[in-house]
Design an enzyme around this catalytic site. Structure first.
Site, PDB file in Angstrom:
ATOM      1  N   HIS A  90     -16.127  12.823   6.331  1.00  0.00           N
ATOM      2  CA  HIS A  90     -17.558  13.054   5.982  1.00  0.00           C
ATOM      3  C   HIS A  90     -17.679  14.486   5.883  1.00  0.00           C
ATOM      4  CE1 HIS A  90     -17.790   8.730   6.968  1.00  0.00           C
ATOM      5  NE2 HIS A  90     -18.945   8.711   6.300  1.00  0.00           N
TER       6      HIS A  90
ATOM      7  N   HIS B 129     -22.152   7.402  13.367  1.00  0.00           N
ATOM      8  CA  HIS B 129     -21.963   7.423  11.966  1.00  0.00           C
ATOM      9  C   HIS B 129     -22.488   8.754  11.428  1.00  0.00           C
ATOM     10  CE1 HIS B 129     -19.680   5.568   8.446  1.00  0.00           C
ATOM     11  NE2 HIS B 129     -20.505   6.566   7.902  1.00  0.00           N
TER      12      HIS B 129
ATOM     13  N   HIS C  15     -27.892  10.471   3.918  1.00  0.00           N
ATOM     14  CA  HIS C  15     -26.527  11.456   3.823  1.00  0.00           C
ATOM     15  C   HIS C  15     -27.105  12.851   3.601  1.00  0.00           C
ATOM     16  CE1 HIS C  15     -23.965   7.734   3.489  1.00  0.00           C
ATOM     17  NE2 HIS C  15     -23.024   8.425   3.636  1.00  0.00           N
TER      18      HIS C  15
END
Length: 608
Positions: free
Chosen positions: A277, A387, A466
């Site tokens: 990520h 996450h 995000h």
């Protein structure tokens, strides 16, 4: 016996016809003539080397031919109706590449390349105003999985709109190919997780505004899907101020320039694992890596490998100067969002059979009872409770901003590991953390009425978001501008009655860090509804050069029940600051997207 005597005149003639350059000794009339350099030079200076560093096949270097070069520029002659690429090259870059770097060749095409430069010989400078080279670049290489569904070797695009002031844009696309049998042999994703939890093949390329591929990364010299320390998904791309790109994959983090030259490619430091990520290049030269703790002893005594909940800060030499262990900073047992998420798409863990399913409190409790750990949505260290999918450094107060998808929260954390503020629904936060939740206000600073996770006045929190990134050029120590891609799953801590009621948003917030308030100043996407909805991945990033906002809805039109036969159709948009409609829209067909961003050739060739 001399080398010359080993070759017949016929052999020499055939070699010359084939275009081979014979050793100097062969060409000399009377034996060996010393260490001369003899290569075919099609122009006034040196030879052409295509794909000089093995991973960028649509680049080349026109070597300097032994001359000193300066004041160079390059123009790739466009195809009919195509986008021109033209740039200047700094003298430092000319020295670094020992010649003129050529970027942006069309694949499977005889390109015309125009260059200008000054060369110096015996102290005399000679200016070449225009020299034209013809360079063939090979077709794009992409591995195949044997499926009839794969019928194109990179991207199929549809250019919907490009306003004139954006026609020079080049966009780096960071996408993935679905897992093929070769990669799948070494994936052990659920339930244990690990280094090869995801093993999608990288699909990194640069598109122009005509939708043409003008650069791509041939990854195989640095990537092997069957080897644990050379595999994993390539993610976290950023173009640094020096023009080079940092990114990571699996157990590595790396830096390469646009020509494919390696600056470094390193294993993660011992004690950390599973990069994915996010990798943020900070202003002080340090890198913030989103990793996991490879060996953590929980308060209950169980040793686990944690999941996407550690930020490691490394210096230029790869030494770890600090880390942020989020299970000690946040509440790893806050379960409100996790119980509301659609389990069919938990980031890249896409499982059509679980589409629409949510987790119950009983199911979460059973994970502890059954010692279930790994890359599974759950609570507590050793599970995917946080996450974290982005990290950004704020130099104004030496802090980081992280985006935690499974908490639907963007959080600012100081060097002292204390939370400064939380942009998230207030539901489920306890103790001191509850005091750090920002208060929504309108443009006049008046408090907006909120009940639970829903607010009036058009304000909304972000959901499974995000890229919670600071807009540096508009922010200061007190006022903080934040860009976020609000994916929209579990919006309002619930699933909607019908799946096609979901939507995503690109959002800009203005945060008063003294008053602990947040104002939503811009959004886009709600009006486009389900066709623009991206349940996972995606990006929003401010662009200083054009005072614009770049948006990538990277998994638009991903429908769970059709995922095995139909990939998403990512959408590139770019907006003038504050605009309600995009200046750019480019659609990419049938591709699993992660992020995209503009590329600066000025930075790449060191003219900033």
């Amino acid at each position: 016996m001399s080398f010359k005597s080993k070759l017949t005149p016929v052999a020499i003639s055939l070699a010359l016809v084939a275009g081979f350059s014979l050793p100097t000794a062969v060409m000399a009339g009377g034996g060996g003539s010393g260490p001369a350099v003899q290569y075919v030079a099609p122009g006034k200076i040196g030879e052409i080397v295509v794909n000089p560093y093995k991973i960028a096949p649509l680049t080349a270097i026109i070597k300097n031919g032994g001359y000193e070069l300066k004041d160079a520029s390059v123009r790739i002659v466009p195809k009919a109706g195509g986008q021109e690429i033209a740039y200047k090259v700094s003298n430092k870059a000319l020295r670094t590449y020992a010649g003129i770097p050529v970027f942006g060749l069309y694949p499977d095409y005889n390109n015309k390349v125009e260059v200008s430069y000054t060369y110096i010989f015996n102290g005399k400078e000679t200016r070449v105003e225009k020299e034209v080279y013809t360079m063939y670049a090979p077709a794009v290489y992409t591995p195949v999985n044997g499926s009839m569904a794969q019928h194109h070797n990179m991207f199929e695009t549809e250019v919907v709109k490009v306003d004139p002031e954006f026609k020079d844009r080049l966009y780096l696309i960071n996408n993935f190919l679905s897992t093929a049998p070769k990669q799948g042999r070494v994936v052990w994703n659920n339930p244990t997780g690990g280094a090869l939890e995801w093993n999608y093949y990288p699909q990194n390329a640069i598109l122009d505004t005509k939708g043409e591929v003008r650069w791509y990364m041939h990854v195989e010299p640095i990537y092997d899907p069957e080897t644990i320390y050379r595999s994993g998904i390539m993610m976290g791309f950023h173009q640094n101020p020096d023009g080079a790109f940092t990114f990571g994959y699996g157990q590595r983090y790396a830096k390469y320039d646009l020509m494919g030259r390696e600056i470094f490619n390193r294993r993660l430091p011992d004690g950390y694992a599973d990069f994915s990520h996010a990798l943020d290049p900070a202003q002080n030269g340090h890198l913030f890596l989103r990793v996991s703790n490879a060996d953590y002893r929980r308060p209950d005594g169980k040793r686990v490998h944690t999941v996407r909940d550690v930020i490691a800060e490394v210096d230029q030499n790869g030494q770890v100067v600090d880390d942020f262990r989020l299970y000690d900073i946040l509440d790893p047992y806050r379960d409100n969002v996790i119980k509301a998420m659609d389990q069919g798409a938990v980031c890249l863990n896409i499982d059509a059979s679980k589409s629409g399913h949510t987790l119950s409190a009983a199911e979460l409790a059973a994970m502890d009872q059954n010692n279930q750990f790994g890359d599974i949505a759950g609570v507590g260290p050793g599970r995917n409770w946080a996450h974290v999918n982005s990290v950004d450094y704020d130099p104004s107060d030496d802090s980081i901003i992280i985006s935690s998808r499974h908490q639907s929260a963007v959080v600012k954390i100081g060097r002292d590991k204390k939370v400064k503020w939380i942009l998230a629904s207030p539901e489920g936060w306890r103790g001191e953390l509850a005091k750090k939740v920002l208060t929504p206000v309108d443009a006049n600073g008046n408090k907006i009425k909120c009940e639970g996770s829903k607010c009036e006045g058009g304000f909304d929190w972000t959901w499974t978001q995000h890229t919670g990134w600071r807009i540096d050029s508009k922010s200061d120590k007190n006022v903080f501008y934040l860009s976020v891609f609000d994916n929209g799953d579990a919006r309002g801590m619930e699933q909607p009655p019908l799946p096609d009621m979901k939507y995503s948003r690109a959002v800009i917030y203005k945060i008063d860090q003294n008053k602990m308030t947040v104002q939503q100043i811009w959004e886009y996407g709600k009006e486009r509804g389900f066709e623009w909805y991206s349940p996972i991945t995606s990006l929003v990033e401010y662009q200083t050069d054009k005072d614009s906002v770049m948006v990538y809805s990277a998994t638009a039109s991903l429908i769970m029940k059709e995922f095995n036969t139909k990939a998403p159709n990512p959408i590139i948009n770019e907006f003038k600051w504050g605009a309600k409609e995009p200046s750019v829209e480019i659609k990419i067909k049938s591709s699993l997207g992660y992020q995209a961003m503009p590329v600066s050739l000025e930075k790449a060739f060191d003219l900033k």
